[in-house]
Design an enzyme around this catalytic site. Structure first.
Site, PDB file in Angstrom:
ATOM      1  N   GLU A  27      -1.063  -5.934  11.648  1.00 34.71           N
ATOM      2  CA  GLU A  27      -0.810  -6.975  10.629  1.00 34.71           C
ATOM      3  C   GLU A  27      -0.311  -6.235   9.391  1.00 34.71           C
ATOM      4  O   GLU A  27       0.837  -6.378   8.988  1.00 34.71           O
ATOM      5  CB  GLU A  27      -2.090  -7.763  10.341  1.00 34.71           C
ATOM      6  N   ASP A  55      -5.404 -18.912   8.994  1.00 35.32           N
ATOM      7  CA  ASP A  55      -6.366 -19.505   8.047  1.00 35.32           C
ATOM      8  C   ASP A  55      -5.665 -20.655   7.308  1.00 35.32           C
ATOM      9  O   ASP A  55      -5.294 -20.526   6.134  1.00 35.32           O
ATOM     10  CB  ASP A  55      -6.831 -18.436   7.050  1.00 35.32           C
TER      11      ASP A  55
HETATM   12  N1  ADE Z   1      -9.922 -12.854   8.783  1.00 36.97           N
HETATM   13  C1  ADE Z   1      -9.395 -14.050   8.537  1.00 36.97           C
HETATM   14  N2  ADE Z   1      -8.062 -13.977   8.514  1.00 36.97           N
HETATM   15  C2  ADE Z   1      -7.734 -12.690   8.744  1.00 36.97           C
HETATM   16  C3  ADE Z   1      -6.516 -11.986   8.862  1.00 36.97           C
HETATM   17  N3  ADE Z   1      -5.330 -12.566   8.707  1.00 36.97           N
HETATM   18  N4  ADE Z   1      -6.566 -10.659   9.108  1.00 36.97           N
HETATM   19  C4  ADE Z   1      -7.735 -10.044   9.253  1.00 36.97           C
HETATM   20  N5  ADE Z   1      -8.907 -10.663   9.174  1.00 36.97           N
HETATM   21  C5  ADE Z   1      -8.913 -11.973   8.927  1.00 36.97           C
HETATM   22 ZN    ZN Z   2      -6.442 -13.599  11.780  1.00 36.91          ZN
END
Ligand code: ADE
Ligand code: ZN
Length: 344
Positions: A209, A288
Site C-alpha cells: 500500500e 474504509d
Molecule cells: N486499517 C484500516 N484501513 C487500513 C488501510 N488502508 N491500511 C492499513 N490498515 C488499515
Molecule cells: Zn485496508
C-alpha cells in the site's frame, strides 16, 4: 472465463455496475463507521467526542498518509462498546452493500482495537456475526469474516489475540494483517500466520500500500497468503507484476482509499486498469468507506469518471471479485452465470 459484454467498449454506467453481482473483499468494519452513527453511539454510551458536529468530523478527515488516517480511525472506534453497537455498525454496512448490488462480503475486523480498551472479544464477534447472519437471511448477502492482526503491535500480542479468538474460530474464514505498514514487515508475523495455517484458516495481508515490493514478496513467501490487500506498489517491479499475473494472485485494490491517503495524487494516476489489462486479478473495494468518501459502487464510478472504465472492464473487475473470494466453487459458478446474463 471470457465474458461476452454487449457494447463492451462503452463507458460503464452506474446502473450497469449496480446490476453486476459483486463481492467486496477489502472492507474494515470499523472503517464503515459513519459520523452520524458515531454520534449516536457516543450519546448511547455516554461518551464525550472530541468533535462538536458531523461536519467538524468530516473536516478532520483530511489525511496526508496512512498514519494520519489511522490515528483518527482508532480514536473513532472508541464509541463501539456493546454487542448492539457492533451489530448496528455491521448492519449499516450491509444496507450499503444491498444498495450497491454486492452479493458477498469478506469484511475485516481488528479485535485488538477493542480488547485493548477492555471490550470482550465475544461482545465484538457476537454483534458482528449476528448482523452477518441477518444479512444472509434478510438481504441474501453471504459473508466470511476475517480477523486482522494489528501489525504495529508485537507478534506475541497477535498470538494472545489468537488465543482469545480460539472459542470463535468457526466464525472466521481467515486472518489478515493491517495497520501501519512501513517498518512492520510481513516476517514479523511469520510464526502466528504459520499457526493460523495449521488451524485451517485462509490468510490475507495488506502489502504494497505504502510499503515496498519486498513486503508483497514477504506476504506471499513467508505468510503464504491467498490474496494481497492493496498491492498497488507491485508497479515498481516488472518481475512482481509478472509473478502476480502468472500465479493468479488477487489484489484487493481500494481506489478512493489510495487517493485519500495520497498513494496517488489523483485518480487519473491510478494503475488498476493498467494492471487489469496486464492480466492481474485486480478487484475493486472500499477499504474504509466512511472515511474515504464512498462505498463499493462509488469506487467503481470513480474509475469510470477518471479512467473512462468500460462496461467490459467493469464486468471483468466484478468477475475477479467473485473468483477471488473464499466462497465455494459451486457458488462462484452461479454468480458468474448471473453476471454473464447481465452483460449479454
Ligand atoms: N486499517 C484500516 N484501513 C487500513 C488501510 N488502508 N491500511 C492499513 N490498515 C488499515
Ligand atoms: Zn485496508
Amino acid at each position: 472465463m471470457t465474458l461476452i459484454v454487449k457494447q463492451g467498449q462503452e463507458k460503464a454506467s452506474e446502473a450497469f455496475i449496480r446490476m453486476l453481482p459483486k463481492a467486496e473483499l477489502h472492507l474494515h468494519l470499523e472503517g464503515s463507521l459513519e459520523p452520524e452513527l458515531m454520534f449516536r453511539l457516543a450519546e448511547r454510551n455516554g461518551i464525550q467526542l472530541p468533535y462538536g458536529s458531523v461536519d467538524e468530523v468530516r473536516k478532520a478527515y483530511d489525511f496526508t498518509n496512512l498514519q494520519s488516517f489511522l490515528d483518527i480511525y482508532y480514536q473513532c472506534a472508541d464509541v463501539l462498546r456493546t454487542e448492539q453497537d457492533f451489530y448496528d455498525l455491521t448492519w449499516a454496512y450491509l444496507e450499503h452493500c444491498q444498495q450497491d448490488g454486492v452479493v458477498h462480503i469478506e469484511p475485516f475486523f481488528d479485535p485488538q482495537t477493542h480488547t485493548d480498551r477492555g471490550i470482550d472479544i465475544g461482545t465484538v464477534v457476537s454483534g458482528i456475526t449476528r448482523a452477518l447472519r441477518d444479512g444472509n437471511e434478510q438481504l441474501d448477502i453471504s459473508s466470511g469474516l476475517i480477523l486482522c492482526f494489528l501489525r504495529h503491535l508485537s507478534e506475541d500480542d497477535a498470538f494472545a489475540t489468537l488465543d482469545l479468538a480460539q472459542p470463535y474460530l468457526q466464525h472466521f474464514v481467515g486472518v489478515g494483517l493491517d495497520s501501519s505498514e512501513v517498518g512492520n514487515p510481513p516476517e514479523k508475523f511469520a510464526r502466528v500466520f504459520s499457526r493460523c495455517k495449521e488451524l485451517g484458516l485462509k490468510r490475507v495481508a495488506h502489502a504494497g500500500e505504502e510499503g515496498p515490493v519486498a513486503y508483497i514478496e514477504g506476504a506471499l513467501d513467508i505468510l503464504d497468503v491467498q490474496r494481497i490487500d492493496h498491492g498497488v506498489r507491485c508497479t515498481d517491479s516488472e518481475a512482481m507484476m509478472a509473478r502476480l499475473a502468472h500465479e493468479n494472485i488477487p489484489l484487493t485494490v481500494c481506489p478512493l482509499s489510495n487517493t485519500r491517503l495520497k498513494v496517488y495524487q489523483h485518480m487519473s494516476e491510478h494503475p488498476i486498469l493498467t494492471l487489469l489489462e496486464r492480466g492481474l486479478c485486480v478487484t475493486v473495494n472500499a477499504d474504509d468507506p466512511a472515511f474515504f468518501g464512498g462505498y463499493l459502487l462509488t469506487n467503481y464510478m470513480a474509475l469510470v469518471d477518471s479512467l473512462d472504465m468500460s462496461r467490459e472492464q467493469a464486468a471483468r473487475l466484478a468477475a475477479n471479485s467473485l473468483t477471488a473470494s473464499f466462497a465455494s466453487e459451486e457458488q462462484k459458478a452461479l454468480w458468474l452465470e448471473q453476471l454473464q446474463q447481465v452483460c449479454a
